[in-house]
Design an enzyme around this catalytic site. Structure first.
Site, PDB file in Angstrom:
ATOM      1  N   GLY A   1       0.823  -1.212   0.000  1.00 44.58           N
ATOM      2  CA  GLY A   1       0.000   0.000   0.000  1.00 44.58           C
ATOM      3  C   GLY A   1       0.857   1.262   0.000  1.00 44.58           C
ATOM      4  O   GLY A   1       1.788   1.380  -0.798  1.00 44.58           O
TER       5      GLY A   1
ATOM      6  N   GLY B   1       4.783   1.290  -0.295  1.00 43.38           N
ATOM      7  CA  GLY B   1       5.519   0.888  -1.491  1.00 43.38           C
ATOM      8  C   GLY B   1       5.441  -0.598  -1.743  1.00 43.38           C
ATOM      9  O   GLY B   1       4.430  -1.234  -1.435  1.00 43.38           O
TER      10      GLY B   1
ATOM     11  N   ASP C   1      -3.810  -3.802  -8.980  1.00 41.88           N
ATOM     12  CA  ASP C   1      -4.056  -4.300 -10.342  1.00 41.88           C
ATOM     13  C   ASP C   1      -3.199  -3.528 -11.348  1.00 41.88           C
ATOM     14  O   ASP C   1      -2.640  -4.109 -12.289  1.00 41.88           O
ATOM     15  CB  ASP C   1      -5.539  -4.140 -10.705  1.00 41.88           C
ATOM     16  CG  ASP C   1      -6.444  -4.787  -9.661  1.00 41.88           C
ATOM     17  OD1 ASP C   1      -5.991  -5.733  -8.989  1.00 41.88           O
ATOM     18  OD2 ASP C   1      -7.586  -4.326  -9.522  1.00 41.88           O
TER      19      ASP C   1
END
Ligand SMILES: Nc1ncnc2c1ncn2[C@@H]1O[C@H](COP(=O)(O)OP(=O)(O)OP(=O)(O)O)[C@@H](O)[C@H]1O
Ligand SMILES: [Mg+2]
Length: 327
Positions: free
Chosen positions: A240, A243, A270
């Site tokens: 998240g 990194g 994604d």
């Protein structure tokens, strides 16, 4: 089966959407549960992880196909996206609706409440039929397709080893698989030897059944996957706002996230998967892959849906990503 989209006749990448979704966002000022609420606005976006990956790849100019399933009754929105982005449609059509995931956004509190549907309930026969259709499509595309992306959950009734079966078949036919799922399907498919796996830190912790609270623990666990037999060539652990880690058997790198104005974090993972595939198609090394994949994620954060700005902007962003050795 829908007629093929003529634009992407020879896709380099195929993403497998076994459980796509429409994302419905409804904004209400101060939701009161159990009462009649007047909504301010509604938006419906085509989604599901594999469709998001295809959408980002297509924006970057990679010729891409989607296979899997969509519900006949609300197929038009998917078809419109595929047409607009020149994504070849190799989906199997099921009777009924594609699942709709609802997001209730309270514009007063700022809270978002997600109501996610499980997806179509497949009978053993319909699950077998769908898997066969997908394997047949992949067979037809073999030879042209270099990367097969297996992303997202499986619909209820689909055996947990569906991604494992697809991985074996796709890689035997000369393609390479990147895997981004969780739980039992992740565990089963890892045993089939996908080339790249991208869990987030929670999915990795769930896989090994212990908390992974430090960078060291995440790196050590990623390395366990790499030395397993069969092991992936690369493991990417996304974290998240902290990194992501990019690991191969020789190196461990950490890419810091770009500082961008965040419109929505939905689908950042994604976009990162799409960036990984784009980087592999260009033959980039691990560090440059980390930069490009992180730039894909950062670029997507600035948009609401699974869309990227122009490729030149994404490449410029990649130049600004800080990547350094860890562990
Ligand atoms: N809040 C954030 N700020 C900056 N970058 C972020 C943020 N959230 C995500 N990113 C970027 O996106 C990448 C992938 O995000 P994340 O780890 O959340 O993926 P994920 O959990 O698989 O998400 P999803 O499956 O919902 O798409 C991160 O490695 C990071 O580069
Ligand atoms: Mg994810």
């Amino acid at each position: 089966m829908n007629p093929l989209n003529p634009f992407a006749a020879s896709p380099q990448v195929v993403t497998v959407a076994l459980n796509p979704a429409l994302d419905q966002t409804i904004e209400v000022a101060g939701i009161k549960l159990g009462e009649v609420n007047r909504a301010l606005r509604m938006q419906v976006d085509v989604g599901g992880k594999a469709v998001n990956v295809a959408s980002c790849l297509s924006d970057f100019g990679v010729s891409t196909a989607v296979t899997g399933q969509i519900g006949r009754d609300n197929a038009a929105l998917f078809e419109e996206l595929f047409q607009r982005k020149k994504i070849a449609n190799h989906c199997h059509y099921l009777d009924g609706l594609t699942r709709i995931n609802s997001k209730l956004v309270d514009t007063v509190s700022g809270d978002t409440t997600d109501l996610n549907m499980p997806g179509p309930e497949l009978t053993p026969d319909s699950a077998r039929d769908l898997l066969e259709q997908v394997l047949r499509r992949l067979d037809q595309l073999a030879g042209q397709v270099q990367w097969v992306v297996l992303s997202g959950s499986l619909p209820p009734g689909m055996p947990a080893d569906a991604y494992a079966a697809i991985t074996r078949k796709a890689q035997a036919a000369g393609g390479s698989v990147v895997l981004d799922t969780s739980g039992a399907p992740l565990r089963a498919a890892l045993a089939a030897g996908p080339k790249i796996v991208k869990p987030n830190r929670h999915e990795l912790a769930e896989l090994v059944g212990r908390p992974l609270d430090t960078l060291e623990a995440l790196i050590a666990t990623g390395r366990e996957l790499l030395v397993a037999s069969p092991g992936p060539d690369w493991v990417v652990v996304s974290m998240g706002g902290d990194g992501a880690l990019f690991l191969d058997r020789e190196q461990a790198l950490r890419a810091l996230p770009a500082r961008v104005n965040v419109s929505s974090t939905v689908g950042a993972g994604d976009a990162m998967v799409a960036g990984l595939v784009a980087a592999r198609l260009e033959g980039l090394n691990l560090a440059d892959t980390a930069r490009l994949a992180t730039a894909f994620a950062a670029a997507k954060l600035t948009r609401l849906g699974p869309h990227l700005p122009r490729p030149a902007e994404v490449r410029a962003l990649a130049q600004q990503i800080s990547v350094s050795p860890v562990g």
